[in-house]
Write a protein that holds these residues in place. Structure first.
Motif, PDB file in Angstrom:
ATOM      1  N   ASP A 276       0.834  -1.210   0.000  1.00 14.24           N
ATOM      2  CA  ASP A 276       0.000   0.000   0.000  1.00 14.24           C
ATOM      3  C   ASP A 276       0.859   1.246   0.000  1.00 14.24           C
ATOM      4  O   ASP A 276       0.544   2.248  -0.672  1.00 14.24           O
ATOM      5  CB  ASP A 276      -0.921   0.000   1.221  1.00 14.24           C
ATOM      6  CG  ASP A 276      -2.038  -1.036   1.100  1.00 14.24           C
ATOM      7  OD1 ASP A 276      -2.359  -1.413  -0.049  1.00 14.24           O
ATOM      8  OD2 ASP A 276      -2.564  -1.480   2.136  1.00 14.24           O
ATOM      9  N   THR A 277       1.972   1.190   0.726  1.00 16.05           N
ATOM     10  CA  THR A 277       2.841   2.356   0.783  1.00 16.05           C
ATOM     11  C   THR A 277       3.435   2.669  -0.586  1.00 16.05           C
ATOM     12  O   THR A 277       3.406   3.818  -1.050  1.00 16.05           O
ATOM     13  CB  THR A 277       3.972   2.122   1.803  1.00 16.05           C
ATOM     14  OG1 THR A 277       3.408   1.877   3.084  1.00 16.05           O
ATOM     15  CG2 THR A 277       4.905   3.331   1.863  1.00 16.05           C
ATOM     16  N   ALA A 279       2.334   1.570  -3.575  1.00 15.42           N
ATOM     17  CA  ALA A 279       1.277   1.877  -4.540  1.00 15.42           C
ATOM     18  C   ALA A 279       0.763   3.294  -4.359  1.00 15.42           C
ATOM     19  O   ALA A 279       0.469   3.997  -5.345  1.00 15.42           O
ATOM     20  CB  ALA A 279       0.142   0.870  -4.399  1.00 15.42           C
ATOM     21  N   SER A 280       0.645   3.735  -3.126  1.00 14.31           N
ATOM     22  CA  SER A 280       0.177   5.108  -2.880  1.00 14.31           C
ATOM     23  C   SER A 280       1.186   6.120  -3.399  1.00 14.31           C
ATOM     24  O   SER A 280       0.820   7.163  -3.958  1.00 14.31           O
ATOM     25  CB  SER A 280      -0.057   5.316  -1.382  1.00 14.31           C
ATOM     26  OG  SER A 280      -1.059   4.431  -0.919  1.00 14.31           O
ATOM     27  N   GLN A 281       2.471   5.814  -3.246  1.00 14.79           N
ATOM     28  CA  GLN A 281       3.489   6.722  -3.766  1.00 14.79           C
ATOM     29  C   GLN A 281       3.415   6.797  -5.292  1.00 14.79           C
ATOM     30  O   GLN A 281       3.527   7.882  -5.876  1.00 14.79           O
ATOM     31  CB  GLN A 281       4.871   6.231  -3.330  1.00 14.79           C
ATOM     32  CG  GLN A 281       6.020   7.162  -3.746  1.00 14.79           C
ATOM     33  CD  GLN A 281       5.933   8.522  -3.071  1.00 14.79           C
ATOM     34  OE1 GLN A 281       5.552   8.610  -1.880  1.00 14.79           O
ATOM     35  NE2 GLN A 281       6.240   9.580  -3.823  1.00 14.79           N
ATOM     36  N   ASN A 282       3.200   5.667  -5.947  1.00 13.58           N
ATOM     37  CA  ASN A 282       3.062   5.674  -7.411  1.00 13.58           C
ATOM     38  C   ASN A 282       1.791   6.382  -7.853  1.00 13.58           C
ATOM     39  O   ASN A 282       1.749   6.973  -8.929  1.00 13.58           O
ATOM     40  CB  ASN A 282       3.073   4.243  -7.948  1.00 13.58           C
ATOM     41  CG  ASN A 282       4.449   3.629  -7.933  1.00 13.58           C
ATOM     42  OD1 ASN A 282       5.455   4.325  -7.915  1.00 13.58           O
ATOM     43  ND2 ASN A 282       4.507   2.295  -7.922  1.00 13.58           N
ATOM     44  N   GLN A 283       0.747   6.318  -7.008  1.00 11.86           N
ATOM     45  CA  GLN A 283      -0.493   7.042  -7.310  1.00 11.86           C
ATOM     46  C   GLN A 283      -0.230   8.542  -7.338  1.00 11.86           C
ATOM     47  O   GLN A 283      -0.715   9.255  -8.214  1.00 11.86           O
ATOM     48  CB  GLN A 283      -1.568   6.699  -6.259  1.00 11.86           C
ATOM     49  CG  GLN A 283      -2.875   7.460  -6.427  1.00 11.86           C
ATOM     50  CD  GLN A 283      -3.673   7.001  -7.644  1.00 11.86           C
ATOM     51  OE1 GLN A 283      -3.689   5.813  -7.937  1.00 11.86           O
ATOM     52  NE2 GLN A 283      -4.317   7.931  -8.327  1.00 11.86           N
ATOM     53  N   ARG A 284       0.569   8.999  -6.375  1.00 13.74           N
ATOM     54  CA  ARG A 284       0.872  10.417  -6.330  1.00 13.74           C
ATOM     55  C   ARG A 284       1.812  10.826  -7.462  1.00 13.74           C
ATOM     56  O   ARG A 284       1.649  11.892  -8.073  1.00 13.74           O
ATOM     57  CB  ARG A 284       1.520  10.771  -4.991  1.00 13.74           C
ATOM     58  CG  ARG A 284       0.559  10.677  -3.799  1.00 13.74           C
ATOM     59  CD  ARG A 284       1.180  11.274  -2.565  1.00 13.74           C
ATOM     60  NE  ARG A 284       2.388  10.567  -2.148  1.00 13.74           N
ATOM     61  CZ  ARG A 284       2.363   9.535  -1.307  1.00 13.74           C
ATOM     62  NH1 ARG A 284       1.213   9.093  -0.796  1.00 13.74           N
ATOM     63  NH2 ARG A 284       3.494   8.923  -0.980  1.00 13.74           N
ATOM     64  N   ARG A 289      -2.267   3.128  -9.156  1.00  9.92           N
ATOM     65  CA  ARG A 289      -1.820   2.294  -8.043  1.00  9.92           C
ATOM     66  C   ARG A 289      -1.246   0.982  -8.591  1.00  9.92           C
ATOM     67  O   ARG A 289      -1.980   0.098  -9.035  1.00  9.92           O
ATOM     68  CB  ARG A 289      -2.994   1.994  -7.085  1.00  9.92           C
ATOM     69  CG  ARG A 289      -3.404   3.181  -6.236  1.00  9.92           C
ATOM     70  CD  ARG A 289      -4.548   2.806  -5.295  1.00  9.92           C
ATOM     71  NE  ARG A 289      -4.189   1.710  -4.402  1.00  9.92           N
ATOM     72  CZ  ARG A 289      -3.494   1.870  -3.272  1.00  9.92           C
ATOM     73  NH1 ARG A 289      -3.089   3.069  -2.894  1.00  9.92           N
ATOM     74  NH2 ARG A 289      -3.208   0.816  -2.499  1.00  9.92           N
TER      75      ARG A 289
END
Length: 479
Positions: A276-277, A279-284, A289
């Motif tokens: 999750d950490t 994927a969230s960084q890639n989302q930003r 994700r």
């Protein structure tokens, strides 16, 4: 079926086996960049031809007899010690190169179920015979003729004209007639017949004229069939009945290969919180994700749970699959009359030539039958060369079959082979010349005759004993 068996021999199994098509292509989902900070999940079709594994034992079935006959064929000479026949046969053998081409002829004979030959003669007077494909030889139904056919193409890459050439031989009451014909091809259909002289002029070809050979009562071509029957007079392929086993061998190995490819590689398992950490960084950063392998090269350690990435490996049990493949191979070899030793499934070494023979007995029996057919074909081809030479050049060669020497099908130690030849000579069942030739097959005629003379001279010298061979007494005294 001939094309089918050729593809089977060549290993082009993806074109003839239906289950191979199920692994020809596969779909995978990948992330493709569509902008500086944007990625999109897309479906991509990959070629998976490399996943279909071909363990081509069909080629082994066809090549083992060819290997045995290739090493067995020896000297070919006229059945006379001197004369024009001896010289002519030597010239024919030199031009035809039967020892160099026997392997290809036998292999094609096994794959196609037949191979053919025809006699050739050029303007310089050289006569030879050549092997041709079995589907290029079409015997006439009445048994009094045959057509040798082939295709010719002329033109550039943009347009090519295709023609069917025919050399037609017919036995008539007066003798043998040989005609040269040509037909225009319309796709796969034979079109109109063309004038052979005009065709030769248009494409600058040197085509022999039609000829009638008076007194010739046999065709100057022939065919060698394999496993012919009354219902299959033109022979049958040695690869028949084994294609299903070959497909099953390929599929079993391919199936295991696919399983290993999907599950055999170690998989990296990461904690959910870490995923999750990242994927969230890639989302930003990229607007999606997802987690890439590169994202996990440097990761943080969870102090509270102690969760760290780990690799998961999958242990596959393959012993049964390997045993199944081995059984299938042995079935294939049994059906095709091929010894397991030829495939490397069993030990193929013997302490003596006799022991080696019994290990390879299946392949030897099969090769012996094939050898008898090619022995007759080579003799017939050279005899037909002599007939053609007499008919065209007016010579009076004595028409007889040549002598074709065949050695052992299986290799033997030089010491064992020499001992056998010496025992034959000592027992009086073999001449000195034959003994020397077999013990030194790579020697020239001059070296062989010189060796024979040396042996005879030594034998003569050893037979003169001073004890029993004395000069006559002479009385010198007077009375």
């Amino acid at each position: 079926m001939m094309l089918y068996y050729r593809l089977l021999y060549e290993g082009e199994h993806a074109e003839i086996f239906p289950r191979a098509r199920s692994v020809v292509t596969e779909k995978r989902y990948v992330h493709r960049r569509v902008g500086v900070r944007s990625w999109r999940k897309v479906e991509k079709v990959f070629s998976a031809d490399h996943q279909y594994i071909v363990a081509n034992f069909s080629s082994l079935v066809a090549e083992v007899p060819a290997d045995l006959l290739n090493r067995s064929l020896g000297n070919i000479s006229a059945d006379t010690e001197e004369g024009p026949e001896l010289e002519f046969v030597s010239l024919v053998v030199t031009a035809s190169k039967p020892n160099e081409k026997i392997w290809a002829a036998v292999t094609q004979h096994q794959v196609d179920g037949r191979v053919a030959y025809r006699i050739r003669r050029n303007e310089a007077g050289a006569v030879w015979f050549e092997w041709i494909l079995g589907d290029h030889y079409l015997p006439h139904d009445d048994g009094h003729g045959a057509d040798v056919v082939w295709f010719e193409e002329w033109g550039n890459e943009n347009r090519k004209d295709r023609f069917l050439r025919v050399e037609r031989q017919r036995l008539e009451a007066e003798g043998l007639t040989i005609q040269q014909l040509v037909f225009k091809m319309d796709g796969d259909n034979v079109g109109d017949q063309l004038e052979i002289d005009q065709y030769a002029s248009d494409y600058e070809l040197d085509i022999p004229e039609d000829v009638e050979l008076t007194g010739v009562n046999e065709l100057l071509c022939g065919m060698v069939t394999n496993d012919e029957m009354l219902t299959y007079p033109r022979g049958r392929s040695a690869l028949r009945n084994i294609d299903g086993l070959q497909e099953e061998i390929n599929w079993t190995i391919t199936r295991d290969s696919i399983v290993f490819d999907k599950h055999g590689k170690p998989k990296l398992a990461i904690p959910r919180a870490l995923w999750d950490t990242v994927a969230s960084q890639n989302q930003r950063d990229y607007g999606g994700r997802f987690v890439r392998n590169a994202d996990l090269e440097v990761v943080s350690y969870d102090d509270k749970t102690g969760a760290v990435p780990m690799y998961i490996t999958w242990d596959a049990k393959t012993q049964q699959s390997f045993e199944h493949v081995t059984r299938l191979i042995k079935y294939m070899l049994a059906i095709s009359k091929t010894s397991p030793q030829a495939a490397g499934l069993e030990e193929g070494k013997g302490e003596s030539g006799v022991a080696l023979l019994y290990l390879w007995i299946q392949s030897v029996i099969k090769a012996e039958a094939i050898k008898d057919k090619f022995d007759a074909a080579i003799k017939a081809a050279i005899r037909k060369c002599m007939i053609l030479e007499n008919a065209i050049s007016g010579q009076s060669l004595q028409i007889t079959d040549p002598v074709v020497e065949w050695g052992e099908l299986l290799p033997k130690a030089n010491s064992e082979k020499d001992t056998e030849e010496i025992e034959k000579y000592a027992g009086g069942v073999q001449s000195l010349e034959t003994t020397v030739r077999r013990m030194h097959p790579d020697w020239s005629e001059e070296a062989i005759m010189a060796e024979i003379q040396k042996i005879q001279d030594e034998q003569t010298a050893d037979s003169m004993s001073p004890t029993f061979t004395q000069p006559p007494r002479v009385n010198l005294g007077g009375s």
